[in-house]
Design a protein around this motif. Sequence first.
Motif, PDB file in Angstrom:
ATOM      1  N   GLY A 114      86.716  56.698  74.445  1.00  0.00           N
ATOM      2  CA  GLY A 114      86.582  55.652  73.438  1.00  0.00           C
ATOM      3  C   GLY A 114      87.624  54.557  73.464  1.00  0.00           C
ATOM      4  O   GLY A 114      87.662  53.718  72.551  1.00  0.00           O
ATOM      5  N   TYR A 115      88.455  54.532  74.488  1.00  0.00           N
ATOM      6  CA  TYR A 115      89.431  53.443  74.580  1.00  0.00           C
ATOM      7  C   TYR A 115      88.712  52.137  74.897  1.00  0.00           C
ATOM      8  O   TYR A 115      87.760  52.110  75.671  1.00  0.00           O
ATOM      9  N   LYS A 116      89.184  51.064  74.295  1.00  0.00           N
ATOM     10  CA  LYS A 116      88.540  49.765  74.486  1.00  0.00           C
ATOM     11  C   LYS A 116      89.131  48.982  75.651  1.00  0.00           C
ATOM     12  O   LYS A 116      88.485  48.076  76.190  1.00  0.00           O
ATOM     13  N   ALA A 117      90.373  49.320  76.025  1.00  0.00           N
ATOM     14  CA  ALA A 117      91.008  48.583  77.115  1.00  0.00           C
ATOM     15  C   ALA A 117      92.161  49.397  77.691  1.00  0.00           C
ATOM     16  O   ALA A 117      92.748  50.250  77.023  1.00  0.00           O
ATOM     17  N   ILE A 118      92.463  49.102  78.956  1.00  0.00           N
ATOM     18  CA  ILE A 118      93.620  49.677  79.631  1.00  0.00           C
ATOM     19  C   ILE A 118      94.599  48.543  79.907  1.00  0.00           C
ATOM     20  O   ILE A 118      94.203  47.475  80.384  1.00  0.00           O
TER      21      ILE A 118
END
Length: 210
Positions: A114-118
Amino acid sequence: MISIRNEQIKDYRSAEEVARDAFWNLYDPGTDIHAVINQLRLHEDFIPEMTFVIEKDGEIIGGIYSTKSKIIRNNAEEMATITFGPVFIVPKYHRQGMGKKMITHAIEAAKRSGYKAIAILGYPYHYKPYGFVSGKEYNISSEDGKFYSGLQILELEEKALDNIKGYAVFSDAYEVDPGFAEEYDKEFPIKEKKVEPSQKEYEIACQTLA
């Protein structure tokens, strides 16, 4: 056979040895990366479920560690992000696709979580093949307000970074006391510290603007 899995306690020493070999004399004479990893695991920002090792025929040949990071918008709102680092493959397996397998695995795991960005710090040519772009593309700077080329961002959710404008904040988990690092290195085989061209290249890269 190649396999990628979460790091386990039994892997700690082997992973540190591989990291030490991979980074030795690369960015500085010697390296403190094994001490960094040792302390990283104890930090509140460390994400063990997003930390992986890659094995070849049962031997650990690389690893990718993950920490919490964030993007702070100009209106002070925060977006949680994930940061990969350190990322390494033992030198004898460079340019054989092992790093690609490991990084791709970690990216897909981050999406599923569920991370939106790295957000990472690294050479652009290492990460461009995976879709990373300069933070400048999203108006995301470093904390000092500058757009360094080494600040790389990968959007994991469509339009998650639209009109975000702000700066990236990385964990202090990568900071290690030099005294501890020096003493910890004594537990490992002696290796010669050298000044190499890659160290100057890294110094220049850290100051290069996008």
